[in-house]
Write a protein that holds these residues in place. Structure first.
Motif, mmCIF file in Angstrom:
data_model
loop_
_atom_site.group_PDB
_atom_site.id
_atom_site.type_symbol
_atom_site.label_atom_id
_atom_site.label_comp_id
_atom_site.label_asym_id
_atom_site.label_seq_id
_atom_site.Cartn_x
_atom_site.Cartn_y
_atom_site.Cartn_z
ATOM 1 N N LYS A 161 35.481 -17.963 13.532
ATOM 2 C CA LYS A 161 34.513 -16.902 13.286
ATOM 3 C C LYS A 161 34.842 -16.244 11.950
ATOM 4 O O LYS A 161 35.967 -16.377 11.430
ATOM 5 C CB LYS A 161 34.546 -15.850 14.402
ATOM 6 C CG LYS A 161 34.201 -16.393 15.789
ATOM 7 C CD LYS A 161 32.744 -16.805 15.899
ATOM 8 C CE LYS A 161 32.422 -17.356 17.279
ATOM 9 N NZ LYS A 161 30.986 -17.658 17.442
ATOM 10 N N VAL A 162 33.872 -15.501 11.395
ATOM 11 C CA VAL A 162 34.097 -14.874 10.097
ATOM 12 C C VAL A 162 33.366 -13.531 10.051
ATOM 13 O O VAL A 162 32.452 -13.281 10.844
ATOM 14 C CB VAL A 162 33.626 -15.798 8.950
ATOM 15 C CG1 VAL A 162 32.107 -15.861 8.871
ATOM 16 C CG2 VAL A 162 34.235 -15.395 7.610
ATOM 17 N N TRP A 163 33.804 -12.668 9.134
ATOM 18 C CA TRP A 163 33.247 -11.317 8.963
ATOM 19 C C TRP A 163 33.446 -10.461 10.215
ATOM 20 O O TRP A 163 32.624 -9.598 10.515
ATOM 21 C CB TRP A 163 31.758 -11.351 8.594
ATOM 22 C CG TRP A 163 31.420 -12.245 7.452
ATOM 23 C CD1 TRP A 163 30.525 -13.268 7.454
ATOM 24 C CD2 TRP A 163 31.981 -12.220 6.131
ATOM 25 N NE1 TRP A 163 30.489 -13.890 6.228
ATOM 26 C CE2 TRP A 163 31.377 -13.260 5.395
ATOM 27 C CE3 TRP A 163 32.940 -11.426 5.506
ATOM 28 C CZ2 TRP A 163 31.692 -13.521 4.078
ATOM 29 C CZ3 TRP A 163 33.261 -11.689 4.188
ATOM 30 C CH2 TRP A 163 32.635 -12.717 3.489
ATOM 31 N N HIS A 168 41.810 -7.362 12.971
ATOM 32 C CA HIS A 168 43.251 -7.267 12.718
ATOM 33 C C HIS A 168 43.927 -6.139 13.490
ATOM 34 O O HIS A 168 45.158 -6.107 13.576
ATOM 35 C CB HIS A 168 43.514 -7.108 11.215
ATOM 36 C CG HIS A 168 42.780 -5.969 10.572
ATOM 37 N ND1 HIS A 168 41.410 -5.829 10.631
ATOM 38 C CD2 HIS A 168 43.235 -4.903 9.852
ATOM 39 C CE1 HIS A 168 41.043 -4.739 9.976
ATOM 40 N NE2 HIS A 168 42.128 -4.165 9.501
ATOM 41 N N PHE A 169 43.151 -5.212 14.055
ATOM 42 C CA PHE A 169 43.787 -4.168 14.867
ATOM 43 C C PHE A 169 43.201 -4.078 16.277
ATOM 44 O O PHE A 169 43.552 -3.176 17.036
ATOM 45 C CB PHE A 169 43.715 -2.797 14.181
ATOM 46 C CG PHE A 169 42.321 -2.319 13.849
ATOM 47 C CD1 PHE A 169 41.455 -1.879 14.838
ATOM 48 C CD2 PHE A 169 41.885 -2.286 12.530
ATOM 49 C CE1 PHE A 169 40.188 -1.409 14.530
ATOM 50 C CE2 PHE A 169 40.613 -1.835 12.204
ATOM 51 C CZ PHE A 169 39.767 -1.399 13.210
ATOM 52 N N CYS A 170 42.336 -5.017 16.645
ATOM 53 C CA CYS A 170 41.686 -4.945 17.956
ATOM 54 C C CYS A 170 42.536 -5.594 19.050
ATOM 55 O O CYS A 170 43.314 -6.522 18.803
ATOM 56 C CB CYS A 170 40.320 -5.624 17.911
ATOM 57 S SG CYS A 170 39.057 -4.585 17.141
ATOM 58 N N VAL A 203 44.234 -14.270 13.101
ATOM 59 C CA VAL A 203 43.361 -13.374 12.329
ATOM 60 C C VAL A 203 43.825 -13.341 10.879
ATOM 61 O O VAL A 203 45.008 -13.092 10.599
ATOM 62 C CB VAL A 203 43.380 -11.946 12.916
ATOM 63 C CG1 VAL A 203 42.510 -11.019 12.084
ATOM 64 C CG2 VAL A 203 42.914 -11.957 14.372
ATOM 65 N N ARG A 204 42.892 -13.585 9.947
ATOM 66 C CA ARG A 204 43.204 -13.547 8.518
ATOM 67 C C ARG A 204 42.271 -12.546 7.830
ATOM 68 O O ARG A 204 41.066 -12.795 7.705
ATOM 69 C CB ARG A 204 43.002 -14.922 7.880
ATOM 70 C CG ARG A 204 43.880 -16.026 8.455
ATOM 71 C CD ARG A 204 43.586 -17.335 7.742
ATOM 72 N NE ARG A 204 44.232 -18.470 8.386
ATOM 73 C CZ ARG A 204 44.011 -19.745 8.038
ATOM 74 N NH1 ARG A 204 43.159 -20.024 7.037
ATOM 75 N NH2 ARG A 204 44.616 -20.736 8.680
ATOM 76 N N ALA A 213 39.879 -4.276 3.302
ATOM 77 C CA ALA A 213 40.045 -5.541 4.020
ATOM 78 C C ALA A 213 39.681 -5.322 5.482
ATOM 79 O O ALA A 213 40.463 -5.607 6.381
ATOM 80 C CB ALA A 213 41.460 -6.066 3.879
ATOM 81 N N GLU A 214 38.467 -4.795 5.702
ATOM 82 C CA GLU A 214 38.032 -4.486 7.063
ATOM 83 C C GLU A 214 37.526 -5.716 7.806
ATOM 84 O O GLU A 214 37.508 -5.733 9.035
ATOM 85 C CB GLU A 214 36.915 -3.433 7.044
ATOM 86 C CG GLU A 214 37.353 -2.054 6.565
ATOM 87 C CD GLU A 214 37.335 -1.925 5.050
ATOM 88 O OE1 GLU A 214 36.731 -2.797 4.378
ATOM 89 O OE2 GLU A 214 37.944 -0.968 4.534
ATOM 90 N N PHE A 215 37.101 -6.738 7.053
ATOM 91 C CA PHE A 215 36.564 -7.949 7.672
ATOM 92 C C PHE A 215 37.649 -9.017 7.786
ATOM 93 O O PHE A 215 38.635 -9.003 7.047
ATOM 94 C CB PHE A 215 35.398 -8.513 6.846
ATOM 95 C CG PHE A 215 34.297 -7.529 6.617
ATOM 96 C CD1 PHE A 215 33.611 -6.962 7.676
ATOM 97 C CD2 PHE A 215 33.929 -7.179 5.329
ATOM 98 C CE1 PHE A 215 32.591 -6.064 7.458
ATOM 99 C CE2 PHE A 215 32.906 -6.276 5.093
ATOM 100 C CZ PHE A 215 32.232 -5.717 6.165
ATOM 101 N N ASN A 216 37.425 -9.972 8.682
ATOM 102 C CA ASN A 216 38.440 -10.996 8.924
ATOM 103 C C ASN A 216 37.824 -12.351 9.240
ATOM 104 O O ASN A 216 36.698 -12.440 9.729
ATOM 105 C CB ASN A 216 39.307 -10.596 10.129
ATOM 106 C CG ASN A 216 39.977 -9.265 9.959
ATOM 107 O OD1 ASN A 216 41.076 -9.167 9.448
ATOM 108 N ND2 ASN A 216 39.296 -8.200 10.395
ATOM 109 N N GLU A 217 38.599 -13.392 8.962
ATOM 110 C CA GLU A 217 38.366 -14.703 9.552
ATOM 111 C C GLU A 217 39.204 -14.764 10.826
ATOM 112 O O GLU A 217 40.315 -14.247 10.857
ATOM 113 C CB GLU A 217 38.831 -15.814 8.611
ATOM 114 C CG GLU A 217 38.069 -15.931 7.313
ATOM 115 C CD GLU A 217 38.642 -17.043 6.454
ATOM 116 O OE1 GLU A 217 37.999 -18.099 6.337
ATOM 117 O OE2 GLU A 217 39.751 -16.853 5.928
ATOM 118 N N VAL A 218 38.669 -15.410 11.852
ATOM 119 C CA VAL A 218 39.417 -15.555 13.107
ATOM 120 C C VAL A 218 39.347 -17.012 13.534
ATOM 121 O O VAL A 218 38.255 -17.593 13.612
ATOM 122 C CB VAL A 218 38.842 -14.650 14.223
ATOM 123 C CG1 VAL A 218 39.710 -14.761 15.476
ATOM 124 C CG2 VAL A 218 38.780 -13.195 13.756
#
Length: 409
Positions: A161-163, A168-170, A203-204, A213-218
């Motif tokens: 998944k992306v965006w 990263h903190f969930c 999580v990246r 850097a609020e969004f992530n790749e998972v």
């Protein structure tokens, strides 16, 4: 509709103000309060405030008390939100969980899931994210390729998944996956809740041009989940996801806590153009008036949606209208605020930038809101087809099995 407070509503508003005065600082008195020094401090402050609200009955005001909510009305919720917006309080990290994920769990989850997750989320003890978008799908959520395969009583999930905001903190997330590639893309989906701390979840964070850097790749590598973690029936994932998406568009279409017309009027009064306050210039007043009209339209459209929510209905496609208008308004207003500040408008250092760089940050961040919750183009299609009843866009893959549909390389 009469938007003046009834005697009961006025009494509730006074009660809310009294509580906020005792427990929070008004924005005009908060200039000397230092912002959180890092993410951990922000999380701690946000959780403490959420727990305090929950103890007082002001967290998730419309939710039943047995789930930790306030057991109040939609109007109670509107009043509280209006009053809290005047205070400098932490917020934002629970918006996705409480605005999108937990309502989905409450609608589609088994009783055990509701018992386990709703109250901790209301109190801020646990934070949730939404795992929908994928690199190959773009704005086509149903085009996702992350797959779940049945293995005994479990499902094994692989994909990306992306965006994903806040991943990263969930602690937990709701995940939409493909469980049957042999049917059209909307029919082969299933929703699960997952543990974001599972070792099979990577999580990246994605570094943005804004510096955040609020969004992530998972990434999911042989993530094993129980069938009891399923939300809704196998293959009903699209129906479940619509509950999330409608709530998402309502949330993204609402106030984002950014500068609006009141703040812009103050800036125009304090800023000179050719030796006189900018507010005296007809062109400036005309732009502000246009945004004020938009803001009022958004407010009353939101009230219409809140009326539906008060009747127990899921927000409908009309929420897309608010999201289209609000995101562009946010971007345009930020840009105009930067212009009023002249050269100071491009300075991002909050220590020396006018208004602590608020308009610059708003302009940069607004582009994301025009993508989050559905791009402008997708939402215009939704409004055209589902609100105005216009002919649907041509969709060549609509009735094809997903594994036979043409895919980009």
């Amino acid at each position: 509709m009469d938007f003046n407070d009834t005697p009961e509503e006025a009494a509730y508003r006074a009660q809310v103000r009294e509580w906020l005065d005792k427990n929070a600082t008004r924005k005009e008195n908060a200039k000397d309060i230092a912002p959180p020094k890092d993410l951990q401090e922000l999380l701690a402050q946000s959780k403490a405030w959420q727990a305090k609200k929950a103890d007082a009955g002001y967290a998730c005001i419309t939710w039943p008390k047995e789930w930790g909510g306030g057991g109040g009305t939609t109007i109670n919720n509107v009043i509280y939100s209006q009053e809290e917006s005047k205070y400098a309080v932490p917020g934002g990290i629970f918006a996705i969980g409480l605005g999108m994920c937990i309502p989905t769990v409450m609608t589609w989850g088994p009783d055990e899931a509701k018992e386990r997750f709703v109250r901790p989320a209301v109190r801020g003890d646990e934070i949730w994210c939404q795992l929908f978008s994928e690199p190959a799908g773009g704005s086509d959520v149903a085009g996702l390729r992350t797959k779940a395969e049945k293995d005994g009583d479990d499902w094994v999930i692989n994909g990306q998944k992306v965006w994903t905001s806040g991943a990263h903190f969930c602690d937990y997330g709701i995940l939409l996956v493909r469980t049957d590639p042999n049917v059209p893309k909307h029919k082969g989906l299933t929703m699960f809740w997952i543990d974001m701390k599972d070792p099979a979840v990577e999580v990246r964070p994605i570094k943005q041009m804004s510096g955040g850097a609020e969004f992530n790749e998972v990434f999911f590598t042989n993530l094993r989940v129980k069938d009891s973690q399923r939300l809704g029936k196998v293959g009903d994932g699209w129906k479940v996801a619509l509950t999330t998406l409608m709530n998402e568009r309502l949330a993204v279409g609402g106030s984002q806590g950014n500068a609006d017309t009141d703040e812009l009027i103050s800036l125009a009064r304090e800023t000179d153009i050719a030796g006189e306050p900018a507010i005296r210039h007809g062109g400036v007043r005309e732009r502000i008036a246009d945004w004020y009209v938009q803001a009022q339209g958004l407010k009353f459209t939101r009230f219409r949606t809140l009326t539906a929510l008060s009747k127990g209905e899921t927000p409908g496609p009309e929420s897309s209208i608010s999201k289209i208008v609000a995101a562009k308004k946010m971007q345009d207003l930020g840009s105009f605020g930067m212009d009023l500040q002249d050269m100071g408008g491009v300075i991002r250092d909050r220590k020396i930038s006018p208004e602590e760089g608020a308009y610059t940050e708003q302009w940069i961040g607004a582009a994301g809101y025009r993508i989050a919750g559905g791009t402008d183009e997708i939402l215009r299609n939704i409004v055209a087809e589902r609100v105005l009843g216009m002919p649907q866009d041509v969709r060549v893959d609509k009735d094809l099995p997903f594994n036979q549909a043409p895919k980009g390389k």
